[in-house]
Design a protein around this motif. Sequence first.
Motif, PDB file in Angstrom:
ATOM      1  N   TYR A 137       0.850  -1.191   0.000  1.00  0.00           N
ATOM      2  CA  TYR A 137       0.000   0.000   0.000  1.00  0.00           C
ATOM      3  C   TYR A 137       0.886   1.242   0.000  1.00  0.00           C
ATOM      4  CZ  TYR A 137      -3.346  -3.518   1.514  1.00  0.00           C
ATOM      5  OH  TYR A 137      -4.118  -4.647   1.595  1.00  0.00           O
ATOM      6  N   TYR A 138       0.682   2.133  -0.973  1.00  0.00           N
ATOM      7  CA  TYR A 138       1.608   3.251  -1.107  1.00  0.00           C
ATOM      8  C   TYR A 138       0.916   4.452  -1.734  1.00  0.00           C
ATOM      9  CZ  TYR A 138       2.086   1.975  -6.106  1.00  0.00           C
ATOM     10  OH  TYR A 138       1.847   1.702  -7.440  1.00  0.00           O
ATOM     11  N   ASN A 139       1.551   5.629  -1.614  1.00  0.00           N
ATOM     12  CA  ASN A 139       1.017   6.844  -2.216  1.00  0.00           C
ATOM     13  C   ASN A 139       2.116   7.712  -2.825  1.00  0.00           C
ATOM     14  OD1 ASN A 139       2.071   7.549   0.253  1.00  0.00           O
ATOM     15  ND2 ASN A 139       0.233   8.563   1.022  1.00  0.00           N
ATOM     16  N   LEU A 171       3.044  -0.719   4.308  1.00  0.00           N
ATOM     17  CA  LEU A 171       2.076   0.385   4.417  1.00  0.00           C
ATOM     18  C   LEU A 171       2.838   1.691   4.532  1.00  0.00           C
ATOM     19  CD1 LEU A 171      -0.850   1.384   4.793  1.00  0.00           C
ATOM     20  CD2 LEU A 171      -0.653   0.774   7.208  1.00  0.00           C
ATOM     21  N   TYR A 172       2.702   2.545   3.520  1.00  0.00           N
ATOM     22  CA  TYR A 172       3.545   3.730   3.379  1.00  0.00           C
ATOM     23  C   TYR A 172       2.698   5.002   3.384  1.00  0.00           C
ATOM     24  CZ  TYR A 172       6.768   6.956   0.927  1.00  0.00           C
ATOM     25  OH  TYR A 172       7.568   8.008   0.563  1.00  0.00           O
ATOM     26  N   SER A 173       3.196   6.028   4.071  1.00  0.00           N
ATOM     27  CA  SER A 173       2.519   7.334   4.116  1.00  0.00           C
ATOM     28  C   SER A 173       3.512   8.411   3.688  1.00  0.00           C
ATOM     29  CB  SER A 173       1.999   7.633   5.520  1.00  0.00           C
ATOM     30  OG  SER A 173       1.090   6.642   5.942  1.00  0.00           O
ATOM     31  N   VAL A 174       3.280   9.063   2.544  1.00  0.00           N
ATOM     32  CA  VAL A 174       4.252   9.999   1.981  1.00  0.00           C
ATOM     33  C   VAL A 174       3.968  11.460   2.318  1.00  0.00           C
ATOM     34  CG1 VAL A 174       3.136  10.469  -0.231  1.00  0.00           C
ATOM     35  CG2 VAL A 174       5.633  10.418  -0.105  1.00  0.00           C
ATOM     36  N   HIS A 175       2.781  11.770   2.818  1.00  0.00           N
ATOM     37  CA  HIS A 175       2.453  13.200   2.946  1.00  0.00           C
ATOM     38  C   HIS A 175       3.305  13.894   4.014  1.00  0.00           C
ATOM     39  CE1 HIS A 175       0.080  12.478   6.585  1.00  0.00           C
ATOM     40  NE2 HIS A 175      -0.180  13.770   6.678  1.00  0.00           N
ATOM     41  N   THR A 176       3.889  13.121   4.941  1.00  0.00           N
ATOM     42  CA  THR A 176       4.815  13.723   5.895  1.00  0.00           C
ATOM     43  C   THR A 176       6.077  14.226   5.190  1.00  0.00           C
ATOM     44  OG1 THR A 176       5.762  11.540   6.368  1.00  0.00           O
ATOM     45  CG2 THR A 176       3.978  12.293   7.785  1.00  0.00           C
ATOM     46  N   ASP A 177       6.573  13.444   4.239  1.00  0.00           N
ATOM     47  CA  ASP A 177       7.732  13.851   3.439  1.00  0.00           C
ATOM     48  C   ASP A 177       7.423  15.120   2.648  1.00  0.00           C
ATOM     49  OD1 ASP A 177      10.422  13.104   2.057  1.00  0.00           O
ATOM     50  OD2 ASP A 177       9.042  13.366   0.384  1.00  0.00           O
ATOM     51  N   HIS A 178       6.250  15.168   2.041  1.00  0.00           N
ATOM     52  CA  HIS A 178       5.874  16.340   1.249  1.00  0.00           C
ATOM     53  C   HIS A 178       5.734  17.582   2.123  1.00  0.00           C
ATOM     54  CE1 HIS A 178       4.126  13.648  -2.170  1.00  0.00           C
ATOM     55  NE2 HIS A 178       5.446  13.607  -2.093  1.00  0.00           N
ATOM     56  N   ALA A 179       5.250  17.400   3.355  1.00  0.00           N
ATOM     57  CA  ALA A 179       5.148  18.541   4.272  1.00  0.00           C
ATOM     58  C   ALA A 179       6.530  19.069   4.636  1.00  0.00           C
ATOM     59  CB  ALA A 179       4.384  18.133   5.537  1.00  0.00           C
ATOM     60  N   GLY A 180       7.492  18.165   4.801  1.00  0.00           N
ATOM     61  CA  GLY A 180       8.855  18.588   5.089  1.00  0.00           C
ATOM     62  C   GLY A 180       9.460  19.375   3.948  1.00  0.00           C
ATOM     63  N   HIS A 181       9.246  18.896   2.722  1.00  0.00           N
ATOM     64  CA  HIS A 181       9.773  19.604   1.556  1.00  0.00           C
ATOM     65  C   HIS A 181       9.116  20.976   1.383  1.00  0.00           C
ATOM     66  CE1 HIS A 181      12.490  16.706  -0.185  1.00  0.00           C
ATOM     67  NE2 HIS A 181      11.584  15.741  -0.058  1.00  0.00           N
ATOM     68  N   ARG A 182       7.841  21.039   1.664  1.00  0.00           N
ATOM     69  CA  ARG A 182       7.120  22.299   1.418  1.00  0.00           C
ATOM     70  C   ARG A 182       7.338  23.320   2.520  1.00  0.00           C
ATOM     71  NH1 ARG A 182       0.607  22.927   0.045  1.00  0.00           N
ATOM     72  NH2 ARG A 182       0.654  25.188  -0.304  1.00  0.00           N
ATOM     73  N   TYR A 183       7.325  22.852   3.774  1.00  0.00           N
ATOM     74  CA  TYR A 183       7.345  23.787   4.902  1.00  0.00           C
ATOM     75  C   TYR A 183       8.628  23.739   5.734  1.00  0.00           C
ATOM     76  CZ  TYR A 183       2.328  23.914   3.943  1.00  0.00           C
ATOM     77  OH  TYR A 183       1.103  24.053   3.343  1.00  0.00           O
ATOM     78  N   ALA A 184       9.463  22.746   5.520  1.00  0.00           N
ATOM     79  CA  ALA A 184      10.712  22.494   6.246  1.00  0.00           C
ATOM     80  C   ALA A 184      10.494  21.417   7.313  1.00  0.00           C
ATOM     81  CB  ALA A 184      11.299  23.748   6.898  1.00  0.00           C
TER      82      ALA A 184
END
Length: 256
Positions: free
Chosen positions: A86-88, A135-148
């Motif tokens: 399961y991935y995003n 089971l993978y959750s990527v939105h934490t990574d995207h938040a780091g890239h966008r907001y630090a």
Amino acid sequence: MPHLDSLLAEGVLSVETRCVMPSVTLPNWTSHLTGSGPEQHGVVDNDWEKSKKPVLPPACKDEDGYYPSVFKVLKDEKPEVRIAFYYNGENLIYPYNKKCLDEVSFLKDDGYAENYDKAFDFLLKNRKNLTAVFLYSVHTDHAGHRYAWMSPEYIRSLEEVDQEIGQFIAKMKKEGLYESTHFIFLSDHGGIRNGHGGVSVQEMVVPWGIVGPGIVRGEKMVEPNNTVNTASVILKLFRVKQPSCWTEKVLESIFE
């Protein structure tokens, strides 16, 4: 992250695990799941696809040209094992032979909650079988890239995932699935400011934790660890020997 903290308090946690270089997503997830570093599996950047001519060919291949993953080894040695992915993050599945996966679910636009529900349903449906779930959750990574990294927005994304983890574990306990399950908590890389890929401590050091039957309880890992060791540990849990082309080791100190 109270739910994740509570889970990992029941097992072994490392806060000094090293990731492989480069400290980016696809080389490190591939290393977690193939028991080898990029110098063996050949996934050296986030643009890797099997259809492209690789910069570095894999050191060994299965019948379809993929470096042998933990999923492939499990399926070959124990065909009764049910495996779900399961991935995003769209490219996350590229290094693995889908033939060995019984269920796959990709969610667009940082969706993740639905996959937690699917993962639970898969475990429930296969409760009488040996089962492995990624089971993978990527939105934490995207938040780091966008907001630090460590920004309020990044912390909020962690809290959101922690809620899903809490609900997932609560449902497993209710159905009597929790006590017989091993949980491994993984990350692919760290970050500094809004990025990663370098060799700073912030980018190269990640958490790694395991909980379940036969695992030491309530300990901090002192044994040196790397993302490449994950698949070797998984195969030991399933009592399967790792292939000769894998280069990494089982972390013996985590077992009772």
